[in-house]
Design a protein around this motif. Structure first.
Motif, PDB file in Angstrom:
ATOM      1  N   PRO A  14       0.899  -1.347  -0.115  1.00 33.75           N
ATOM      2  CA  PRO A  14      -0.059   0.172  -0.112  1.00 33.75           C
ATOM      3  C   PRO A  14       0.924   1.218  -0.090  1.00 33.75           C
ATOM      4  N   SER A  15       2.180   1.324   0.295  1.00 35.68           N
ATOM      5  CA  SER A  15       2.975   2.263   0.410  1.00 35.68           C
ATOM      6  C   SER A  15       3.343   2.674  -1.115  1.00 35.68           C
ATOM      7  N   ASP A  16       3.227   1.881  -2.171  1.00 36.68           N
ATOM      8  CA  ASP A  16       3.971   2.232  -3.464  1.00 36.68           C
ATOM      9  C   ASP A  16       2.618   3.340  -4.201  1.00 36.68           C
ATOM     10  N   THR A  17       3.262   4.493  -4.317  1.00 40.27           N
ATOM     11  CA  THR A  17       2.438   5.477  -4.859  1.00 40.27           C
ATOM     12  C   THR A  17       2.250   5.393  -6.314  1.00 40.27           C
ATOM     13  N   SER A  18       3.373   4.792  -6.959  1.00 37.98           N
ATOM     14  CA  SER A  18       3.263   4.754  -8.353  1.00 37.98           C
ATOM     15  C   SER A  18       2.016   3.372  -8.864  1.00 37.98           C
ATOM     16  N   VAL A  19       2.014   2.419  -7.945  1.00 35.97           N
ATOM     17  CA  VAL A  19       0.920   1.358  -8.336  1.00 35.97           C
ATOM     18  C   VAL A  19      -0.356   1.849  -8.213  1.00 35.97           C
ATOM     19  N   LYS A  20      -0.547   2.770  -6.803  1.00 40.50           N
ATOM     20  CA  LYS A  20      -1.522   3.366  -6.575  1.00 40.50           C
ATOM     21  C   LYS A  20      -2.166   4.365  -7.723  1.00 40.50           C
ATOM     22  N   ALA A  21      -1.327   4.992  -8.356  1.00 44.29           N
ATOM     23  CA  ALA A  21      -1.609   5.913  -9.626  1.00 44.29           C
ATOM     24  C   ALA A  21      -2.152   4.860 -10.822  1.00 44.29           C
ATOM     25  N   LYS A  22      -1.313   4.122 -11.075  1.00 44.82           N
ATOM     26  CA  LYS A  22      -1.858   3.193 -12.250  1.00 44.82           C
ATOM     27  C   LYS A  22      -3.055   2.562 -11.835  1.00 44.82           C
ATOM     28  N   LEU A  23      -3.220   1.992 -10.459  1.00 43.05           N
ATOM     29  CA  LEU A  23      -4.758   1.299 -10.239  1.00 43.05           C
ATOM     30  C   LEU A  23      -5.644   2.318 -10.560  1.00 43.05           C
ATOM     31  N   ALA A  24      -5.676   3.737 -10.131  1.00 34.08           N
ATOM     32  CA  ALA A  24      -6.669   4.581 -10.258  1.00 34.08           C
ATOM     33  C   ALA A  24      -6.796   4.856 -11.513  1.00 34.08           C
ATOM     34  N   GLU A  25      -5.708   4.897 -12.456  1.00 37.16           N
ATOM     35  CA  GLU A  25      -5.889   5.341 -14.061  1.00 37.16           C
ATOM     36  C   GLU A  25      -6.604   4.155 -14.541  1.00 37.16           C
ATOM     37  N   CYS A  26      -6.282   2.798 -14.228  1.00 36.24           N
ATOM     38  CA  CYS A  26      -6.745   1.614 -14.815  1.00 36.24           C
ATOM     39  C   CYS A  26      -8.346   1.643 -14.600  1.00 36.24           C
ATOM     40  N   LYS A  27      -8.644   2.056 -13.229  1.00 35.66           N
ATOM     41  CA  LYS A  27      -9.964   2.048 -12.714  1.00 35.66           C
ATOM     42  C   LYS A  27     -10.818   3.004 -13.646  1.00 35.66           C
ATOM     43  N   LYS A  28     -10.288   4.016 -13.950  1.00 38.03           N
ATOM     44  CA  LYS A  28     -10.722   5.148 -14.582  1.00 38.03           C
ATOM     45  C   LYS A  28     -10.981   4.850 -16.023  1.00 38.03           C
ATOM     46  N   ILE A  29     -10.133   4.095 -16.770  1.00 38.71           N
ATOM     47  CA  ILE A  29     -10.347   3.315 -18.182  1.00 38.71           C
ATOM     48  C   ILE A  29     -11.467   2.584 -18.171  1.00 38.71           C
ATOM     49  N   VAL A  30     -11.471   1.545 -17.286  1.00 35.97           N
ATOM     50  CA  VAL A  30     -12.648   0.551 -17.216  1.00 35.97           C
ATOM     51  C   VAL A  30     -14.013   1.286 -16.816  1.00 35.97           C
ATOM     52  N   ASN A  31     -14.111   2.177 -15.879  1.00 37.77           N
ATOM     53  CA  ASN A  31     -15.174   2.891 -15.780  1.00 37.77           C
ATOM     54  C   ASN A  31     -15.988   3.772 -16.905  1.00 37.77           C
ATOM     55  N   LYS A  32     -15.023   4.306 -17.831  1.00 31.93           N
ATOM     56  CA  LYS A  32     -15.258   5.038 -18.961  1.00 31.93           C
ATOM     57  C   LYS A  32     -15.650   4.034 -19.921  1.00 31.93           C
TER      58      LYS A  32
ATOM     59  N   GLU B 221     -17.293   1.082 -19.861  1.00 32.95           N
ATOM     60  CA  GLU B 221     -18.527   0.596 -18.956  1.00 32.95           C
ATOM     61  C   GLU B 221     -19.542   1.742 -19.402  1.00 32.95           C
ATOM     62  N   PHE B 222     -19.067   3.001 -19.143  1.00 35.61           N
ATOM     63  CA  PHE B 222     -20.142   4.082 -19.519  1.00 35.61           C
ATOM     64  C   PHE B 222     -20.144   4.141 -20.862  1.00 35.61           C
ATOM     65  N   GLU B 223     -19.356   4.187 -21.666  1.00 35.63           N
ATOM     66  CA  GLU B 223     -19.479   4.207 -23.085  1.00 35.63           C
ATOM     67  C   GLU B 223     -20.539   3.242 -23.659  1.00 35.63           C
ATOM     68  N   LYS B 224     -20.414   1.848 -23.046  1.00 37.97           N
ATOM     69  CA  LYS B 224     -21.054   0.679 -23.570  1.00 37.97           C
ATOM     70  C   LYS B 224     -22.600   0.896 -22.912  1.00 37.97           C
TER      71      LYS B 224
END
Length: 492
Positions: A120-138, A140-143
């Motif tokens: 949980p201390s790895d900020t780079s992974v947190k940022a990638k997780l957030a970005e990936c989640k944003k892509i997935v949500n987008k 799903e919304f577009e679908k």
């Protein structure tokens, strides 16, 4: 066998083999640092053969596969790593990276969540997780709000007359909405100096080319007139300064100096906007002398990951990216030169009975991301292999096809040669399958790391081929995939 309560059952390995495996791994690491990835893969394989119980060896080999764009192999190795040791975080990270490369965003998201939870201390992974989640949500919304892509026609909503050009703009201008060679040369100089053309002119260029592409079949016939030559170029991947060097050594496009750019114009390199606008402008000026094939990177999902979407939004707007996306769907999928040379971005098919008419009649409109297993997908993604028959794709998409597959296809369709791109080659090109399959790649020192040459192929009216190779040239200090959000570091 000894049962491992956390992972798969492990075969006993002698201490001697463990020592030898570590030596092979260290040798592989040195080769990897020297960017000799194929040799590194061979050494990691040696380590695995000596000690198949070390998760790190699979994860390291997965990373080397990622560097060679063999993402399907990378996923398989990462999966083996986490089976050997379910606590090995790097295995999940490598699998996430490989799945991101394949645009399997939901699978990548699952692994990024595991990595973030374990560290949980790895900020780079947190940022990638957030970005990936944003892509997935987008997605799903577009679908959820999606309509038939054929009905989604942004091009018809753009009113060029309503876009004013401010008096302070001092770049090249389109006179009366008409393209000229002088405008293109001024535009290239503008781009060379890291300046932009006005968005009105960019829109005009894209709209003009989209209109042309809509009228073309998926397989376009190209005839080389007498006293002319056709130059086939492979991937240029947004490396604008190397792209300009092609024109320096081979001449600018003209009615006599014809070009066919064989896909993957954008992504990875951080000057993709400049490359694609220049190509589109020349296509507009010389519609029967400049030809453009769609590559696997002229698709929405790839553009989300590899930088083009971010670059267009940074340099212009989201609306312009949407217009590029619509235009990419209209790009032809293949060209046939003098009825004897087929030019496609990727390669051949999972079945033997495909004809040129089948390619010509592919309905490419409405599919922004080619469906797995379709003719269109295989045209964009497949690769040759040295062994006969067909094999699973090292990329995880498309297939690999052997010399017998090439021979049968050419014979069935009464053609002589397949030219394709899609793969980086040390010398810029390679001739395979008994001289019947040629790969050409035109992005030297790919991603500023590989050290390869670029190449092009000059073809005469009597179908004689002449190869030119070239080295990379300097470019401004903008790293590859600079616009790829959190994911640039995964693949470069």
């Amino acid at each position: 066998m000894n049962a491992d309560t956390n992972g798969i059952q492990a075969d006993p390995v002698s201490e001697e083999n463990k020592v030898k495996a570590e030596e092979a791994k260290e040798a592989a690491n040195k080769l990897f640092k020297a960017k000799n990835y194929e040799a590194a893969i061979a050494k990691y394989t040696e380590a695995i053969d000596l000690n198949p119980n070390a998760a790190q060896y699979y994860a390291n080999r997965a990373f080397a596969h990622i560097k060679t764009e063999a993402y399907g192999f990378a996923v398989a190795d990462a999966e083996r790593a986490v089976k050997v040791d379910p606590t090995y975080v790097k295995g999940y990270y490598r699998r996430a990276a490989a799945n991101m490369a394949l645009c399997r965003f939901k699978d990548a998201l699952q692994d990024f969540r595991i990595v973030a939870k374990k560290d949980p201390s790895d900020t780079s992974v947190k940022a990638k997780l957030a970005e990936c989640k944003k892509i997935v949500n987008k997605i799903e919304f577009e679908k959820a709000i999606s309509v038939d892509p054929r009905q989604k026609n942004l091009a018809e909503t753009i009113d060029l007359n309503a876009i004013a050009v401010d008096s302070s703009y001092d770049g090249p201008k389109l006179a009366d909405g008409q393209i000229t060679r002088e405008f293109i040369e001024d535009m290239m100089e503008c781009f060379k100096n890291q300046k932009k053309i006005h968005r009105k002119y960019a829109f005009q260029i894209i709209l003009a080319v989209r209109k042309m592409m809509l009228e073309l079949p998926s397989l376009v016939d190209v005839t080389i007139p007498q006293n002319c030559k056709l130059t086939v170029c492979g991937d240029v991947h947004g490396q604008f300064y190397d792209f300009l060097n092609i024109f320096k050594i081979n001449g600018l496009p003209s009615e006599e100096n014809m070009y066919l750019f064989n896909g993957d114009f954008v992504d990875r390199g951080s000057f993709s906007v400049e490359v694609i606008l220049t190509l589109f402008a020349f296509k507009w000026l010389y519609p029967t002398s400049v030809y453009l094939t769609r590559g696997n990177h002229e698709t929405d999902d790839m553009n989300k990951v590899y930088g083009f979407e971010g670059e267009v939004k940074a340099k212009y707007s989201e609306q312009m990216f949407e217009l590029f996306s619509e235009t990419f769907t209209a790009l032809p999928l293949a060209h046939i030169v003098n009825q004897k040379i087929l030019v496609v971005h990727g390669g051949l098919f999972s079945k033997d009975d495909v004809t040129l008419d089948d390619i010509r009649n592919i309905d490419r409109f409405g599919k922004r991301q080619p469906e797995h297993g379709s003719l269109m997908c295989e045209l964009l993604w497949s690769d040759p292999q040295p062994l006969p028959g067909r094999g699973p794709s090292k990329r995880g998409v498309g297939i690999q096809f052997g010399p017998d597959v090439t021979e049968k296809f050419l014979k069935r369709n009464n053609i002589d040669l397949l030219i394709r791109s899609h793969e980086v080659k040390e010398n810029g090109y390679v001739i395979e399958h008994n001289g019947k399959c040629i790969t050409v790649f035109s992005a030297p020192n790919y991603c500023d790391t590989i050290g390869n040459k670029g190449a092009l192929i000059n073809i005469t009216p009597d179908l004689q081929l002449n190869y030119k190779t070239f080295e990379a040239v300097p470019h401004p200090n903008v790293r590859p995939m600079a616009y790829a959000s959190q994911f640039g570091g995964l693949f470069t």
